[in-house]
Design a protein around this motif. Structure first.
Motif, mmCIF file in Angstrom:
data_model
loop_
_atom_site.group_PDB
_atom_site.id
_atom_site.type_symbol
_atom_site.label_atom_id
_atom_site.label_comp_id
_atom_site.label_asym_id
_atom_site.label_seq_id
_atom_site.Cartn_x
_atom_site.Cartn_y
_atom_site.Cartn_z
ATOM 1 N N LEU A 233 0.837 -1.200 0.000
ATOM 2 C CA LEU A 233 0.000 0.000 0.000
ATOM 3 C C LEU A 233 0.875 1.254 0.000
ATOM 4 O O LEU A 233 0.585 2.232 -0.686
ATOM 5 C CB LEU A 233 -0.926 -0.016 1.220
ATOM 6 N N GLU A 234 1.965 1.212 0.744
ATOM 7 C CA GLU A 234 2.905 2.342 0.743
ATOM 8 C C GLU A 234 3.613 2.427 -0.602
ATOM 9 O O GLU A 234 3.850 3.508 -1.127
ATOM 10 C CB GLU A 234 3.945 2.163 1.844
ATOM 11 N N ALA A 235 3.925 1.257 -1.177
ATOM 12 C CA ALA A 235 4.689 1.254 -2.430
ATOM 13 C C ALA A 235 3.892 1.839 -3.592
ATOM 14 O O ALA A 235 4.480 2.421 -4.502
ATOM 15 C CB ALA A 235 5.127 -0.172 -2.759
ATOM 16 N N VAL A 236 2.581 1.671 -3.572
ATOM 17 C CA VAL A 236 1.784 2.192 -4.700
ATOM 18 C C VAL A 236 1.320 3.633 -4.456
ATOM 19 O O VAL A 236 0.526 4.158 -5.229
ATOM 20 C CB VAL A 236 0.556 1.295 -5.038
ATOM 21 N N PRO A 238 2.715 6.457 -5.124
ATOM 22 C CA PRO A 238 2.824 7.329 -6.311
ATOM 23 C C PRO A 238 1.681 7.124 -7.307
ATOM 24 O O PRO A 238 1.325 8.044 -8.035
ATOM 25 C CB PRO A 238 4.166 6.915 -6.933
ATOM 26 N N VAL A 239 1.128 5.918 -7.351
ATOM 27 C CA VAL A 239 -0.030 5.660 -8.219
ATOM 28 C C VAL A 239 -1.281 6.263 -7.593
ATOM 29 O O VAL A 239 -2.029 7.014 -8.233
ATOM 30 C CB VAL A 239 -0.225 4.135 -8.437
ATOM 31 N N LEU A 240 -1.472 5.970 -6.310
ATOM 32 C CA LEU A 240 -2.673 6.449 -5.611
ATOM 33 C C LEU A 240 -2.775 7.972 -5.649
ATOM 34 O O LEU A 240 -3.860 8.520 -5.844
ATOM 35 C CB LEU A 240 -2.661 5.977 -4.152
ATOM 36 N N SER A 241 -1.638 8.630 -5.464
ATOM 37 C CA SER A 241 -1.677 10.098 -5.371
ATOM 38 C C SER A 241 -2.078 10.732 -6.696
ATOM 39 O O SER A 241 -2.473 11.888 -6.740
ATOM 40 C CB SER A 241 -0.325 10.638 -4.904
ATOM 41 N N ARG A 242 -1.947 9.982 -7.793
ATOM 42 C CA ARG A 242 -2.302 10.538 -9.097
ATOM 43 C C ARG A 242 -3.729 10.171 -9.518
ATOM 44 O O ARG A 242 -4.185 10.575 -10.577
ATOM 45 C CB ARG A 242 -1.295 10.081 -10.151
ATOM 46 N N ILE A 243 -4.396 9.371 -8.696
ATOM 47 C CA ILE A 243 -5.801 9.056 -8.994
ATOM 48 C C ILE A 243 -6.647 10.185 -8.420
ATOM 49 O O ILE A 243 -6.915 10.244 -7.228
ATOM 50 C CB ILE A 243 -6.202 7.685 -8.401
ATOM 51 N N LEU A 340 -5.662 3.982 -16.321
ATOM 52 C CA LEU A 340 -5.713 4.998 -15.266
ATOM 53 C C LEU A 340 -5.173 6.353 -15.719
ATOM 54 O O LEU A 340 -5.755 7.394 -15.409
ATOM 55 C CB LEU A 340 -4.884 4.527 -14.055
ATOM 56 N N PHE A 341 -4.037 6.311 -16.440
ATOM 57 C CA PHE A 341 -3.330 7.564 -16.724
ATOM 58 C C PHE A 341 -3.048 7.729 -18.214
ATOM 59 O O PHE A 341 -2.806 6.750 -18.918
ATOM 60 C CB PHE A 341 -1.997 7.591 -15.961
ATOM 61 N N ASN A 342 -3.041 8.985 -18.681
ATOM 62 C CA ASN A 342 -2.653 9.250 -20.063
ATOM 63 C C ASN A 342 -1.131 9.359 -20.153
ATOM 64 O O ASN A 342 -0.420 9.148 -19.166
ATOM 65 C CB ASN A 342 -3.369 10.498 -20.604
ATOM 66 N N SER A 343 -0.627 9.692 -21.340
ATOM 67 C CA SER A 343 0.835 9.670 -21.533
ATOM 68 C C SER A 343 1.549 10.722 -20.693
ATOM 69 O O SER A 343 2.752 10.629 -20.472
ATOM 70 C CB SER A 343 1.166 9.866 -23.007
ATOM 71 N N GLU A 344 0.797 11.707 -20.200
ATOM 72 C CA GLU A 344 1.411 12.705 -19.293
ATOM 73 C C GLU A 344 1.321 12.258 -17.838
ATOM 74 O O GLU A 344 1.699 12.984 -16.927
ATOM 75 C CB GLU A 344 0.723 14.065 -19.430
ATOM 76 N N GLY A 345 0.764 11.073 -17.626
ATOM 77 C CA GLY A 345 0.633 10.572 -16.257
ATOM 78 C C GLY A 345 -0.562 11.176 -15.538
ATOM 79 O O GLY A 345 -0.659 11.109 -14.314
ATOM 80 N N VAL A 346 -1.469 11.772 -16.292
ATOM 81 C CA VAL A 346 -2.638 12.415 -15.686
ATOM 82 C C VAL A 346 -3.812 11.436 -15.687
ATOM 83 O O VAL A 346 -4.040 10.713 -16.672
ATOM 84 C CB VAL A 346 -3.012 13.707 -16.462
ATOM 85 N N VAL A 359 1.453 4.270 -21.539
ATOM 86 C CA VAL A 359 2.145 4.861 -20.390
ATOM 87 C C VAL A 359 2.631 3.730 -19.493
ATOM 88 O O VAL A 359 2.019 2.660 -19.442
ATOM 89 C CB VAL A 359 1.204 5.813 -19.606
ATOM 90 N N ARG A 360 3.740 3.944 -18.848
ATOM 91 C CA ARG A 360 4.240 2.921 -17.924
ATOM 92 C C ARG A 360 3.792 3.244 -16.507
ATOM 93 O O ARG A 360 3.641 4.400 -16.154
ATOM 94 C CB ARG A 360 5.769 2.877 -17.955
ATOM 95 N N SER A 361 3.618 2.218 -15.726
ATOM 96 C CA SER A 361 3.209 2.454 -14.342
ATOM 97 C C SER A 361 4.410 2.904 -13.520
ATOM 98 O O SER A 361 5.548 2.615 -13.835
ATOM 99 C CB SER A 361 2.626 1.185 -13.743
ATOM 100 N N GLU A 362 4.116 3.625 -12.483
ATOM 101 C CA GLU A 362 5.172 4.103 -11.585
ATOM 102 C C GLU A 362 4.846 3.694 -10.174
ATOM 103 O O GLU A 362 3.768 3.967 -9.681
ATOM 104 C CB GLU A 362 5.208 5.651 -11.602
#
Ligand SMILES: [Zn+2]
Length: 366
Positions: A233-236, A238-243, A340-346, A359-362
């Motif tokens: 949960l901590e590791a993801v 960066p993904v969660l914060s962009r949702i 989840l995200f477009n090529s800008e990570g949005v 887009v690649r996941s982070e």
């Protein structure tokens, strides 16, 4: 306290199975037909059928006659998606899990939030483990291919049952009386998702190799990683914060794939065991042995992540203006395609109806 050796089950003075050893779990429950909670044989106690997906939930989303997609891609009717269970344990499961949890789910996300606020997440964590165990036990009766001319192969044939023992201990803790020790609780996430009329009201996905389960019931999405002590949960994050908006079905599934992917990259995962203060199983406790130091992750493998994404999201891939369906699947398989995200990570509002960009996941190594 004395640790219990893993090859020895423990019964209390009344004959109740307190600790079910790995050997017993594999031989009697996974390969045999004993009750998956109490371990008793059908010749000793009456049995009936337990719905893998609880009956109240099927009614809640009105999918009794709907189908679940099995790991072999085939469909199975929810209403008959059941496994045997002794009647006493079936009643016990209903009392401990299904009654309070169905009441909470009946009130939607706010009902679930109220349950969590009232008593924490332990009951839901164990309920998710129960679902995970039941789904995998069901697989031993489901043919990999209904055409048996080349032999009878079952979906579960590739399972190493012993690796599910920890989830089994969690699923039956209400029966064994085992306390859930420190760091035993895995990653758990509750998210309010969209009730898009184009989406099904119910969804469920497991990533068996990553001990991850995702379930969505109307506006409630629950994610669980069972064996990570909460690290994924901590590791993801960066993904969660962009949702930044409400997720649709595909996006909610992609988050499950991210959690699972984080877990398979965990270099130094915790291990688990059970201990007791005596041979009768008193003071039974499921314990975690966390790694020393910080969690470490293997270098990210886009193929490994893509493999999970493809298994979880393949059915959502559609032809777009830029790709054929096959090309989209290939991009998904190399982790170059996101709902989840477009090529800008949005964050993509509107999800799988948009023309998606690769887009690649982070996610971070912490
Ligand atoms: Zn039983």
């Amino acid at each position: 306290m004395m640790p219990i050796t893993t090859d020895k089950s423990i019964y209390d003075k009344t004959g109740r199975l307190r600790f079910c050893s790995i050997d017993k779990f594999v031989s009697d429950i996974c390969e045999g037909d004993h009750c998956f909670i109490c371990g008793r044989h059908p010749s000793k106690v009456p049995f009936n059928r337990e719905h893998v997906i609880p009956n109240w939930l099927l009614r809640n989303v009105n999918i009794h006659s709907g189908n679940i997609q099995l790991p072999n891609g085939r469909l199975h009717r929810y209403g008959s998606y059941t496994i045997p269970c002794c009647t006493e344990c079936n009643t016990g499961l209903a009392e401990h899990f299904e009654k309070p949890i169905s009441e909470a789910f009946g009130k939607g996300f706010s009902g679930l939030s109220a349950l969590v606020e009232r008593e924490g997440t332990e009951r839901l964590f164990q309920w998710m483990a129960l679902l995970f165990v039941k789904m995998h036990l069901k697989d031993k009766t489901l043919l990999q291919n209904p055409d048996t001319r080349l032999g009878r192969f079952y979906i579960s044939d590739g399972y190493d049952w012993s690796t599910f023992h920890h989830m089994h201990c969690l699923a039956r803790a209400h029966y064994s009386g085992a306390k859930i020790g420190k760091y035993v609780h895995g990653s758990m996430l509750f998210v309010e998702v969209g009730e898009n009329s184009e989406d099904e009201f119910f969804d469920i996905a497991t990533v068996s190799s990553a001990y991850t389960l995702y379930i969505r019931v109307k506006d409630i999405a629950i994610y669980t990683v069972f064996d990570d002590s909460g690290i994924c949960l901590e590791a993801v994050e960066p993904v969660l914060s962009r949702i930044t908006g409400v997720m649709n079905s595909a996006q909610a599934r992609e988050l499950a794939a991210e959690l699972a992917a984080a877990n398979i990259h965990l270099k130094n995962p915790p291990s688990f065991g059970t201990r007791s203060s005596n041979a009768d199983g008193d003071d039974l406790e499921i314990i975690a042995l966390p790694p020393e130091g910080n969690a470490e992750f293997f270098a990210k493998s886009n193929n490994a992540i893509g493999h999970i994404k493809r298994s979880v999201l393949g059915s959502f891939c559609q032809a777009t203006a830029d790709h054929t369906r096959e090309e989209a699947l290939e991009l998904l398989g190399s982790n170059e395609y996101s709902f989840l995200f477009n090529s800008e990570g949005v964050f993509v509002t509107g999800g799988d109806k948009e023309d998606l960009q690769p887009v690649r996941s982070e996610w971070s190594a912490i």
